[in-house]
Design a protein around this motif. Structure first.
Motif, short mmCIF file in Angstrom:
data_model
loop_
_atom_site.label_atom_id
_atom_site.label_comp_id
_atom_site.label_asym_id
_atom_site.label_seq_id
_atom_site.Cartn_x
_atom_site.Cartn_y
_atom_site.Cartn_z
N TYR A 64 11.44 -11.30 52.65
CA TYR A 64 11.48 -12.79 52.53
C TYR A 64 12.77 -12.90 51.62
N LYS A 99 6.93 -14.73 46.99
CA LYS A 99 7.66 -15.94 47.45
C LYS A 99 8.18 -16.61 46.42
N LYS A 106 8.40 -22.84 46.17
CA LYS A 106 7.66 -22.26 47.31
C LYS A 106 5.82 -22.97 47.15
N SER A 114 3.56 -13.63 57.47
CA SER A 114 4.61 -12.99 56.66
C SER A 114 4.40 -11.66 56.40
N ASP A 150 8.31 -21.05 56.76
CA ASP A 150 8.18 -19.77 55.79
C ASP A 150 8.62 -18.67 56.68
N GLY A 154 11.69 -15.74 56.45
CA GLY A 154 11.61 -14.17 56.57
C GLY A 154 12.32 -13.51 57.62
#
Length: 451
Positions: A64, A99, A106, A114, A150, A154
């Motif tokens: 990330y 994150k 976030k 993820s 998201d 990443g």
């Protein structure tokens, strides 16, 4: 590992529901398209029970914003974060926590998109499960709400890894330093970078900003021993390849002073994963024996400017997060870049650049961190310690037969040999006791015997 590891349950809106054994059995027998077929219905416990994944150490990972997090998959489907030992009930709880360390704004972690199990996204294991037990299911429901912005955030690190597979950077622990070519690289200003772009060369050099230029004050003071500079500069001069090492010292929370007292060169190749752990273990023991803490790292740009690359910026941010640890207490991590053989240097002295990275603004979480110059006070040591001398001799022995050992009899410039170059640079960090010169001459004589 803590005796009673903290269990983290907060996974934001993405957290999975815990199912009873009966509900897990219902998943196999149901053929409808009810809630049990949504992404919340299939948990890691289900995948473990059906043998699609197996428990193991370090099998889970999150990439990330250029940072890497590693987790263990436990027998009960929970996740243990390797760095802190914290236990998470679900991929989303772990992803959200990690994150938020990088980007406090976030709200959720989008865990199944993820988190990767042995390199493959967990969401793909959901698809496999449904193909096996619910072949009539609508596959679009597998990744329902899993793929959002998201995941886009990443992607950059993963895409960069794929792109650079044939030019894979060497790894010493979590320090990522690439083997670079001798071609001239022109530094760019940070303001020209914009949002992360997987197509951008990770070796792109970035000019340092001043704390004042981003409306901040340097949040800590730094004092560095001259013996640290001498050993680090010596290490960087020995080879045409990049080197890396760690910095030991002390952090005083009362005075906000970071004191760097010792350099620990890594006597290993950057791409040598096999020996990396043994080298790091030795350094950890040395730190402990001397009552020191890990306070930073250094590496070299042999023939280029001593400025951080995009990859260096990500590595520095990663170290800053790791030293911060799980208690969210502040402890700075100093990065230093040494440029020994860059012809843009003034005279024979290496350029030595201390730097730090400020996280990007919360409203621009996809940007790179901001590399800033760190003001440092250099403390002149009175004498050359036996520790430093011993490290120098170990480095000579390590590189003695290396194909990338610098040829010290060759000329750096028309009237200066490489040996003169290293002597001149190290003299900038000379101890007050001039008897050091006789000791160093012994080291130089050993270097002369390496060819």
């Amino acid at each position: 590992m803590p005796d009673s590891p903290q269990v983290v349950e907060d996974g934001g809106e993405e957290d999975e529901e815990e199912l009873s054994g009966g509900e897990e059995a219902d998943l196999r027998s149901s053929s409808g398209r009810g809630s049990l077929l949504t992404r919340r219905g299939i948990t890691l416990r289900v995948l473990l029970k059906d043998g699609l994944v197996e428990p193991g150490d370090g099998v889970l990972a999150i990439h990330y914003l250029g940072k890497n997090f590693v987790g263990d998959l436990l027998n009960d489907g929970k996740i243990r974060w390797v760095e802190t030992g914290q236990i998470f009930n679900s991929p989303s709880a772990w992803a959200t926590h990690c994150k938020r360390l990088v980007n406090p704004a976030k709200k959720s972690g989008c865990g199944w998109a993820s988190v990767r199990y042995r390199g493959q996204k967990l969401v793909q294991y959901k698809t496999t499960w449904l193909h096996k037990y619910q072949p009539s299911a609508d596959m679009s429901m597998v990744s329902e709400e899993d793929e959002d912005e998201d995941e886009e955030e990443g992607k950059t690190a993963v895409q960069a890894d794929e792109k650079n597979k044939n030019n894979k950077p060497g790894i010493i622990g979590n320090v990522m330093v690439s083997r670079r070519t001798d071609r001239e690289r022109i530094p760019v200003r940070y303001c020209t970078l914009g949002t992360r772009d997987a197509a951008r060369d990770p070796h792109t050099l970035v000019e340092l900003s001043a704390f004042s230029a981003i409306n901040r004050f340097q949040p800590f003071n730094v004092a560095v021993s001259s013996n640290v500079l001498l050993l680090m500069d010596f290490h960087c001069h020995l080879t045409t390849s990049e080197v890396v090492g760690y910095l030991g010292g002390r952090w005083d929370t009362n005075t906000q002073l970071l004191t760097v007292l010792r350099a620990f060169p890594c006597r290993t190749r950057l791409a040598d994963r096999d020996s990396a752990s043994a080298v790091e273990e030795e350094i950890c023991q040395n730190l402990f024996m001397r009552g020191l803490s890990l306070v930073g790292w250094y590496h070299s740009h042999p023939r280029g400017p001593a400025l951080p690359s995009l990859q260096d910026i990500d590595s520095q941010m990663d170290h800053q997060l790791r030293l911060q640890g799980s208690n969210n207490g502040f402890q700075p991590c100093l990065g230093i870049i040494c440029g020994p053989y860059y012809h843009g240097n003034q005279g024979v002295a290496s350029t030595i650049t201390p730097f730090w990275v400020v996280p990007p603004p919360e409203q621009r979480p996809n940007d790179h961190g901001i590399p800033v110059a760190v003001e440092v006070t250099y403390v002149q040591d009175n004498f050359l310690t036996s520790d430093v001398l011993n490290e120098m001799m170990l480095l000579v022995d390590y590189y003695r037969t290396a194909p990338d050992l610098v040829q010290f009899s060759q000329y750096w410039c028309p009237d200066t040999t490489m040996m003169d170059k290293i002597k001149g640079s190290l003299s900038c960090h000379a101890p007050k006791d001039q008897a050091y010169s006789q000791i160093l001459e012994h080291v130089y004589s050993q270097l002369s015997c390496t060819h």
